[in-house]
Design an enzyme around this catalytic site. Sequence first.
Site, PDB file in Angstrom:
ATOM      1  NE  ARG A 171      -3.745  -2.306   0.119  1.00 26.85           N
ATOM      2  CZ  ARG A 171      -3.491  -3.492  -0.442  1.00 26.85           C
ATOM      3  NH1 ARG A 171      -2.376  -3.659  -1.147  1.00 26.85           N
ATOM      4  NH2 ARG A 171      -4.330  -4.485  -0.338  1.00 26.85           N
ATOM      5  CB  SER A 222      -8.910  -0.934   4.603  1.00 27.26           C
ATOM      6  OG  SER A 222      -9.553  -2.101   4.144  1.00 27.26           O
ATOM      7  CD  GLU A 292      -5.194   0.650   2.952  1.00 25.04           C
ATOM      8  OE1 GLU A 292      -5.913   0.604   1.945  1.00 25.04           O
ATOM      9  OE2 GLU A 292      -4.936  -0.341   3.654  1.00 25.04           O
TER      10      GLU A 292
END
Length: 299
Positions: A171, A222, A292
């Site tokens: 990510r 998320s 995130e």
Amino acid sequence: MPDFLPGTQCPLRSRVDLAEFTSYRVGGPAAWFVAPRTSLELQASVDWARQRGEPLTVLGAGSNLLVSDRGVHGLTVATRYLRSLEIEREPGRLTAAAGMPLATAAWKAAKRGWSGLEWAVGIPGTVGGAVVMNAGAHRACLAGVLSEALVLAPNGRVERVTPADLEFGYRTSKLQSDSRLVLQATLQLQPDCDREVVLAGSRANLNHRRATQPYHLPSCGSVFRNPELNSAGWLIEQLGLKGHRIGAAEVAHRHANFIVNCGGATAGDIYHLIRHVQDAVERHWSVMLHPEVKLIGEF
């Protein structure tokens, strides 16, 4: 009436409410705001900010960020209208502009029987955002299919970069720590696959996401990156935090790694709930959850 970026017909507006440009439906005003529809207008936006010494903030689909209630200084650029998708002559290659929805590109590929983006059909972000954060799902990610990208440097120079140049990780990419903007990305997929198999896999992934994630309420996707040993959602759920609220922000019942806006939440509500979850997980598990979601503005 709005002004226009010099040399363009792209409106330049002040004090634009950013809540309508984020999936959380929260956030204060942008001091200055533009929504370019061409790469030339994007370059003009960067030039305008650079010449005035204004900070630059880029919003794609607004699906992986939390904008402060206090708003954003400088120039905010919404790239969601930079949309084009070119199917190249070489089998399996497609080039998408930064503002193209990743899910749209994934479905276009699936309908041609090209495999490699089945994981992306339920992701609400743009192609540009997917490159920057190395978006992924179902044990696959953008780095696995990216051939090259065009990025715009702060000096106005257009650069061609490869996955190796971008130093992809879980990510993350090098683009998260510099000022270059994605213009377009070329993906290399697997051509000549069984079209029905690719479509079936895509539908299965989308149905799984809809069944396990709270699509019915505004969220950012998320909230936390998964630590090494256990998923963030599992750690949070074991503490009984599903349904925990601060204001109108709530840890989702359907998936504990989602924080949803139940209606009327502020960015402050969401931010304080993020911190509460972090603190609880660190106290109990001795694990620090790293967001995130990208925080924009002052909190």
